[in-house]
Design a protein around this motif. Sequence first.
Motif, PDB file in Angstrom:
ATOM      1  N   MET A 212       0.957  -1.122  -0.106  1.00 20.52           N
ATOM      2  CA  MET A 212      -0.087  -0.102  -0.059  1.00 20.52           C
ATOM      3  C   MET A 212       0.855   1.310   0.104  1.00 20.52           C
ATOM      4  SD  MET A 212      -3.243  -0.999   2.365  1.00 20.52           S
ATOM      5  CE  MET A 212      -2.370  -1.594   3.849  1.00 20.52           C
TER       6      MET A 212
ATOM      7  N   ARG B 265       1.924   1.958  -3.543  1.00 17.87           N
ATOM      8  CA  ARG B 265       0.960   2.310  -4.360  1.00 17.87           C
ATOM      9  C   ARG B 265       0.061   3.525  -3.919  1.00 17.87           C
ATOM     10  NH1 ARG B 265      -0.273  -1.991  -8.054  1.00 17.87           N
ATOM     11  NH2 ARG B 265      -2.199  -1.215  -8.466  1.00 17.87           N
TER      12      ARG B 265
ATOM     13  N   VAL C 121      -2.883   5.843  -6.164  1.00 18.97           N
ATOM     14  CA  VAL C 121      -4.165   4.959  -6.208  1.00 18.97           C
ATOM     15  C   VAL C 121      -5.283   5.799  -6.325  1.00 18.97           C
ATOM     16  CG1 VAL C 121      -4.575   5.434  -3.684  1.00 18.97           C
ATOM     17  CG2 VAL C 121      -5.152   3.445  -4.404  1.00 18.97           C
TER      18      VAL C 121
ATOM     19  N   GLU D  48      -9.756   1.507  -6.032  1.00 19.73           N
ATOM     20  CA  GLU D  48      -8.657   0.627  -5.457  1.00 19.73           C
ATOM     21  C   GLU D  48      -8.594   0.851  -4.152  1.00 19.73           C
ATOM     22  OE1 GLU D  48      -3.976  -0.704  -6.246  1.00 19.73           O
ATOM     23  OE2 GLU D  48      -4.923   0.930  -7.209  1.00 19.73           O
ATOM     24  N   ILE D  49      -8.460   1.951  -3.513  1.00 24.15           N
ATOM     25  CA  ILE D  49      -8.274   2.124  -2.255  1.00 24.15           C
ATOM     26  C   ILE D  49      -9.353   2.013  -1.326  1.00 24.15           C
ATOM     27  CG2 ILE D  49      -9.014   4.687  -2.074  1.00 24.15           C
ATOM     28  CD1 ILE D  49      -6.693   5.233  -0.130  1.00 24.15           C
TER      29      ILE D  49
ATOM     30  N   TRP E 129      -9.358  -1.716  -0.685  1.00 25.65           N
ATOM     31  CA  TRP E 129      -8.287  -1.886   0.623  1.00 25.65           C
ATOM     32  C   TRP E 129      -9.095  -1.619   1.705  1.00 25.65           C
ATOM     33  CZ3 TRP E 129      -3.477   1.672  -1.020  1.00 25.65           C
ATOM     34  CH2 TRP E 129      -2.852   1.221  -2.357  1.00 25.65           C
TER      35      TRP E 129
END
Length: 313
Positions: A226, A229, A233, A237-238, A241
């Motif tokens: 993480m 990236r 990001v 995508e985040i 996560w």
Amino acid sequence: MTPDGLRVTAALRLSPADSIGVPIFEAGNAMYVPEMDADYNISAFLLYENVDHYDVTRDVPDAYRDRVFSVGDPAPIIFWHKQTPYIIEGDAEKARLKVIFGLSALTHPVLRDLGEMLDDARSGKVKAQQEEWFAQEIEASYNDVFLEEPSRTRYWVSRYRVALENARKLTQPPHPIDVRLRRVSSRWLELYATKAEFSMLTSILGEASQGIYSLKQITDIMFAYMAHRVGAVNSIEITRWLEDDTVRSLFGRGLYDMYLLDGWPHVPFEYIKPDFLAILKERLIQGWERESWKVARLVSVLILGNRAMADFG
């Protein structure tokens, strides 16, 4: 159906000379031989058909003719010394042979071999060898995972997962197969971790209970991924996560706080070590310019942890 308990009624004599044989258990017209675990306990009775026409003798020690053996009992190990049949049970110590046979236990080849067998079982050497053989069998069954270079494809990751899950169905960590799984997955991480989708990374890491990576190793690798990236990001995508249960449980205090306390973790791959606060400031400026705070809010939660939620409402 195999009976719960069976008697030793005969034995396979593999050589007319003094040797170690195989006990035979009978029920009706069926013959069975014992499958043994690494401690030489009976793990199963296997139906046996003498297709190789080994010599079957009914000359077994009288003391064992009425003994009933069940799964879990020490296996009877039959052998011949000076052409006389003997049985010693699988949980015996090597020293038991010396008590029975005296000096011959050290000089007679069959007794020496039998003593080494018992010693290897008591020391754990047999178990270690069985585990290594089993690891080799799994390795051969998934040679595209273990013997070829890993690839950044869903197929390879799925094959790795199947190998891991099958290994855990049949073995418990620590086990020699764990070393092989850790080696190939570390190589995959070295090559592809920072380029891969988050779902592929989590599939490779698995769970700490599976014994390939510890909880700290999983935390360190996900942190590095993480951190690498987070500067580029996007919101999709985040969001993935932050919705992940593992991320929520391990990173609730935020990447920045973890960095301040623990520093940059050592992982199997190279990764960017960003200035977290500079990235957060940049995202806030972008939010101001675009009049959208969505990405800034998500990045704030990742970097500063749950306390950032209050700042953004």
